[in-house]
Design a protein around this motif. Structure first.
Motif, PDB file in Angstrom:
ATOM      1  N   LEU A  55       0.831  -1.200   0.000  1.00 22.82           N
ATOM      2  CA  LEU A  55       0.000   0.000   0.000  1.00 22.82           C
ATOM      3  C   LEU A  55       0.867   1.253   0.000  1.00 22.82           C
ATOM      4  O   LEU A  55       1.748   1.414   0.849  1.00 22.82           O
ATOM      5  N   LEU A  56       0.609   2.141  -0.965  1.00 16.90           N
ATOM      6  CA  LEU A  56       1.254   3.445  -0.999  1.00 16.90           C
ATOM      7  C   LEU A  56       0.297   4.487  -0.440  1.00 16.90           C
ATOM      8  O   LEU A  56      -0.893   4.477  -0.764  1.00 16.90           O
ATOM      9  N   VAL A  57       0.808   5.378   0.379  1.00 12.93           N
ATOM     10  CA  VAL A  57       0.021   6.478   0.926  1.00 12.93           C
ATOM     11  C   VAL A  57       0.611   7.779   0.390  1.00 12.93           C
ATOM     12  O   VAL A  57       1.722   8.163   0.756  1.00 12.93           O
ATOM     13  N   GLY A  63      -5.844  15.937   0.255  1.00  9.62           N
ATOM     14  CA  GLY A  63      -6.102  14.806   1.132  1.00  9.62           C
ATOM     15  C   GLY A  63      -5.188  13.638   0.823  1.00  9.62           C
ATOM     16  O   GLY A  63      -4.219  13.747   0.063  1.00  9.62           O
ATOM     17  N   LYS A  64      -5.525  12.487   1.396  1.00 12.08           N
ATOM     18  CA  LYS A  64      -4.683  11.296   1.320  1.00 12.08           C
ATOM     19  C   LYS A  64      -5.203  10.338   0.245  1.00 12.08           C
ATOM     20  O   LYS A  64      -6.404  10.116   0.121  1.00 12.08           O
ATOM     21  N   VAL A  65      -4.266   9.789  -0.530  1.00 16.91           N
ATOM     22  CA  VAL A  65      -4.585   8.801  -1.556  1.00 16.91           C
ATOM     23  C   VAL A  65      -3.885   7.494  -1.195  1.00 16.91           C
ATOM     24  O   VAL A  65      -2.684   7.486  -0.908  1.00 16.91           O
ATOM     25  N   VAL A  66      -4.638   6.383  -1.207  1.00 19.12           N
ATOM     26  CA  VAL A  66      -4.069   5.069  -0.905  1.00 19.12           C
ATOM     27  C   VAL A  66      -4.142   4.208  -2.166  1.00 19.12           C
ATOM     28  O   VAL A  66      -5.216   4.047  -2.762  1.00 19.12           O
ATOM     29  N   ILE A  67      -2.998   3.653  -2.549  1.00 16.11           N
ATOM     30  CA  ILE A  67      -2.880   2.839  -3.757  1.00 16.11           C
ATOM     31  C   ILE A  67      -2.402   1.446  -3.359  1.00 16.11           C
ATOM     32  O   ILE A  67      -1.432   1.305  -2.606  1.00 16.11           O
ATOM     33  N   GLU A  68      -3.081   0.422  -3.875  1.00 14.62           N
ATOM     34  CA  GLU A  68      -2.613  -0.953  -3.654  1.00 14.62           C
ATOM     35  C   GLU A  68      -1.816  -1.418  -4.859  1.00 14.62           C
ATOM     36  O   GLU A  68      -2.301  -1.365  -5.995  1.00 14.62           O
ATOM     37  N   LEU A  69      -0.591  -1.877  -4.632  1.00 14.29           N
ATOM     38  CA  LEU A  69       0.245  -2.416  -5.692  1.00 14.29           C
ATOM     39  C   LEU A  69      -0.157  -3.860  -6.005  1.00 14.29           C
ATOM     40  O   LEU A  69      -0.753  -4.548  -5.165  1.00 14.29           O
ATOM     41  N   VAL A 220      -6.201   2.602  -7.152  1.00 19.37           N
ATOM     42  CA  VAL A 220      -6.488   3.490  -6.028  1.00 19.37           C
ATOM     43  C   VAL A 220      -7.609   2.880  -5.192  1.00 19.37           C
ATOM     44  O   VAL A 220      -8.684   2.562  -5.709  1.00 19.37           O
ATOM     45  N   LEU A 221      -7.362   2.717  -3.905  1.00 20.26           N
ATOM     46  CA  LEU A 221      -8.376   2.201  -2.999  1.00 20.26           C
ATOM     47  C   LEU A 221      -9.130   3.319  -2.286  1.00 20.26           C
ATOM     48  O   LEU A 221     -10.304   3.160  -1.943  1.00 20.26           O
ATOM     49  N   GLN A 222      -8.460   4.441  -2.071  1.00 17.16           N
ATOM     50  CA  GLN A 222      -9.077   5.546  -1.335  1.00 17.16           C
ATOM     51  C   GLN A 222      -8.484   6.867  -1.828  1.00 17.16           C
ATOM     52  O   GLN A 222      -7.290   6.940  -2.116  1.00 17.16           O
ATOM     53  N   GLY A 223      -9.328   7.901  -1.915  1.00 16.00           N
ATOM     54  CA  GLY A 223      -8.865   9.220  -2.304  1.00 16.00           C
ATOM     55  C   GLY A 223      -8.911   9.470  -3.798  1.00 16.00           C
ATOM     56  O   GLY A 223      -8.297  10.432  -4.294  1.00 16.00           O
ATOM     57  N   MET A 224      -9.659   8.649  -4.526  1.00 14.97           N
ATOM     58  CA  MET A 224      -9.739   8.823  -5.975  1.00 14.97           C
ATOM     59  C   MET A 224     -10.301  10.197  -6.344  1.00 14.97           C
ATOM     60  O   MET A 224      -9.920  10.779  -7.373  1.00 14.97           O
TER      61      MET A 224
END
Length: 314
Positions: A55-57, A63-69, A220-224
């Motif tokens: 997970l990248l933050v 705001g915050k963006v969370v990406i799953e590799l 992107v899991l969150q913050g799209m």
């Protein structure tokens, strides 16, 4: 048939038609469950918790963006991106391009065509070039939930570990697809020029023609909303014409390196369970006051795998 018989038949039909119409109405499902209703009934074991190492933050002013590799699909790029995150390569870089109905892209502004190459940020111990990971070898043991309606771009389409994916058993290949929210690696014409130092996310209609031409490394899991809602660039290909228009990236960290009290504990719905199957069916066969004519089909990018914060009400 006599006139009397014809009159009797017409009367019988006149009586039967309203009855048939009412029967057809009764046969039509009264309500298609909404995603919220279906997710409320999901079981805890239908959700998975992503590995914090994947997970990248990314911290933006908005705001915050969370990406799953997705290391099972692009292991070399995922490892290189982790190295850059650990060594803080992405800190103080910027979003340099927002092309309407296409992508948002970020990286080193000095790498732009008009940038000052002498000011390029050093990659540290990360690799500058990598072999292209546009596809991977077909693996029957890798989880894959096939969609029922086929696909224009591939022999088979579905979801693998929560990522929209496609595969061709005859050619021995499988790959991730360019759906909304998917993250890919920017490159030049040279297939080995994409290291992960420049990344992009799909913010518009799915550009599936890019599949197998670029390395797709996650989603992107969150913050799209922070990436898709930015002002569009006015330069060629959506690049920002003025440096002041760029959006600063204060930092990018692996979730595993974020203090535990500051972590976002996300869960992703598994695609091999009953709840996901019900979601797909509901999207294919909408029956409610608004959808008078259900499509009866769904394409790969018409489904977004649900994500929630752990502990959120179901």
């Amino acid at each position: 048939m006599s006139l009397r018989h014809r009159r009797f038949a017409a009367l019988a039909l006149a009586v039967a038609l309203p009855v048939l119409a009412m029967a057809a109405q009764d046969a039509r499902p009264a309500h298609t469950p909404t995603p919220k209703e279906l997710l409320a009934k999901s079981r805890p074991d239908e959700w998975r918790t992503p590995d914090p190492q994947n997970l990248l933050v990314m911290q933006l002013p908005q705001g915050k963006v969370v990406i799953e590799l997705a290391p099972d699909y692009a292991p070399l790029h995922a490892a290189n991106i982790r190295t850059m995150a650990r060594e803080h390569y992405y800190d103080n870089l910027a979003i340099v391009r927002v092309q309407d109905n296409f992508v948002t892209q970020w990286g080193d502004p000095a790498s732009d065509d008009n940038g000052d190459k002498s000011k390029l940020k050093a990659l540290g111990s990360a690799r500058a070039t990598l072999p292209p990971e546009y596809t991977r070898a077909f693996d029957p043991t890798l989880p894959f939930t096939t969609l029922p309606d086929g696909d224009v771009y591939a022999a088979e389409a579905g979801f693998s570990e929560g990522f929209p994916a496609a595969r061709d058993k005859a050619k021995g290949q499988q790959w991730l697809a360019h759906c909304y929210g998917m993250v890919g690696v920017g490159r030049d014409n040279d297939p080995q020029s994409g290291s992960g130092s420049e990344l992009y996310v799909v913010i518009g209609q799915a550009p599936r023609g890019l599949d197998r031409n670029l390395a797709v490394v996650g989603r992107v899991l969150q913050g799209m909303e922070y990436l898709s809602g930015l002002p569009r660039g006015t330069g060629p290909l959506g690049f920002y014409a003025q440096p002041t228009q760029r959006v600063a990236i204060s930092q990018v960290r692996l979730m595993s390196e974020v203090a535990r009290e500051q972590r976002v504990n996300l869960q992703v719905l598994r695609t091999d369970g009953a709840t996901f199957a019900a979601l797909v069916d509901a999207k294919r066969n909408r029956h409610d006051d608004f959808y008078q004519f259900p499509a009866g089909k769904i394409d790969l990018c018409g489904i977004s795998v649900p994500v929630r914060e752990a502990g959120a009400s179901r």
